[in-house]
Design a protein around this motif. Structure first.
Motif, PDB file in Angstrom:
ATOM      1  N   GLN A   6     -77.512  37.989 161.605  1.00 56.72           N
ATOM      2  CA  GLN A   6     -77.766  38.602 162.914  1.00 56.72           C
ATOM      3  C   GLN A   6     -77.376  40.079 162.902  1.00 56.72           C
ATOM      4  N   ALA A   7     -76.199  40.372 162.379  1.00 61.19           N
ATOM      5  CA  ALA A   7     -75.726  41.757 162.334  1.00 61.19           C
ATOM      6  C   ALA A   7     -76.657  42.616 161.496  1.00 61.19           C
ATOM      7  N   GLU A  59     -79.882  43.224 163.497  1.00 59.28           N
ATOM      8  CA  GLU A  59     -79.630  44.177 164.583  1.00 59.28           C
ATOM      9  C   GLU A  59     -79.487  45.598 164.049  1.00 59.28           C
ATOM     10  N   ALA A  60     -78.763  45.759 162.956  1.00 55.03           N
ATOM     11  CA  ALA A  60     -78.592  47.091 162.369  1.00 55.03           C
ATOM     12  C   ALA A  60     -79.928  47.661 161.915  1.00 55.03           C
ATOM     13  N   GLU A  62     -82.781  47.198 163.202  1.00 51.48           N
ATOM     14  CA  GLU A  62     -83.637  47.565 164.320  1.00 51.48           C
ATOM     15  C   GLU A  62     -83.389  48.989 164.799  1.00 51.48           C
ATOM     16  N   LEU A  96     -85.046  35.936 162.187  1.00 51.90           N
ATOM     17  CA  LEU A  96     -84.256  37.121 161.843  1.00 51.90           C
ATOM     18  C   LEU A  96     -84.889  37.884 160.677  1.00 51.90           C
ATOM     19  N   LYS A 142     -87.795  39.762 161.930  1.00 55.43           N
ATOM     20  CA  LYS A 142     -87.349  40.978 162.632  1.00 55.43           C
ATOM     21  C   LYS A 142     -87.047  42.093 161.641  1.00 55.43           C
ATOM     22  N   ARG A 143     -86.405  41.729 160.528  1.00 52.98           N
ATOM     23  CA  ARG A 143     -86.071  42.741 159.516  1.00 52.98           C
ATOM     24  C   ARG A 143     -87.342  43.341 158.910  1.00 52.98           C
ATOM     25  N   SER A 146     -89.023  45.561 161.527  1.00 47.09           N
ATOM     26  CA  SER A 146     -88.287  46.823 161.653  1.00 47.09           C
ATOM     27  C   SER A 146     -88.620  47.751 160.497  1.00 47.09           C
ATOM     28  N   SER A 150     -74.548  52.103 160.718  1.00 44.43           N
ATOM     29  CA  SER A 150     -74.078  50.891 160.038  1.00 44.43           C
ATOM     30  C   SER A 150     -73.908  51.093 158.541  1.00 44.43           C
TER      31      SER A 150
END
Length: 168
Positions: A19-20, A23-24, A26, A68, A71-72, A75, A163
């Motif tokens: 998850q981290a 998020e990073a 994105e 996830l 998403k990566r 992104s 990050s």
């Protein structure tokens, strides 16, 4: 509104780490990766899902991890048009993947004692080649392990100025 300077994750296997990372990634910015093997963002979504299904995971966990990873990839696809993405990895890890069908330790958690097929390896490498052809802002460099003998467990990711991930 303060955030902790450092956050520890027990393993790359954990959902919290995944998850981290998503998020990073994105956050619109350049990304630099230096690790023993190929970046997992080079794994196409269908192959990533196949590897997850080979493990002992629930359908809910597979679905969320696939989400996830998607998403990566999204992104990356959005940001690589405007920002630099540079990967550095050991040439020996690529040679091991082709010759002995073994991913590096960091990607190994996805397969859990299973060996990728020749077709899977070809799919992964073709995806990497297509990424390099398609995106001028994506580059990969291969270096030799012998040049980094004094360093162990090399794995770090820098994403913009927000990050830094360091494997210890």
């Amino acid at each position: 509104f303060a955030k902790p300077l450092l956050k520890s994750y027990p393993s790359q296997k954990t959902i919290e780490y995944q998850q981290a990372l998503a998020e990073a990634e994105e956050v619109p910015s350049s990304k630099y990766v230096f690790k023993n093997g190929l970046s997992t963002v080079t794994l196409p979504l269908n192959l990533y899902e196949k590897y997850l299904k080979l493990g002992n995971r629930t359908s809910q966990e597979i679905s969320y991890r696939k989400f996830l990873h998607g998403k990566r990839i999204d992104s990356f696809e959005t940001q690589v048009k405007h920002y630099e993405f540079k990967d550095i990895c050991f040439i020996e890890s690529l040679e091991r993947l082709v010759k002995t069908k073994k991913y590096t330790f960091y990607e190994y958690y996805m397969l859990e004692n299973r060996t990728p097929s020749n077709e899977d390896i070809i799919c992964h490498l073709e995806n990497l080649i297509n990424m390099l052809r398609k995106h001028d802002n994506y580059e990969i460099a291969f270096v030799s392990e012998k040049d980094f003998k004094k360093m162990s467990n090399i794995c770090w990711i820098v994403k913009g100025n927000s990050s830094v991930f360091i494997q210890t």
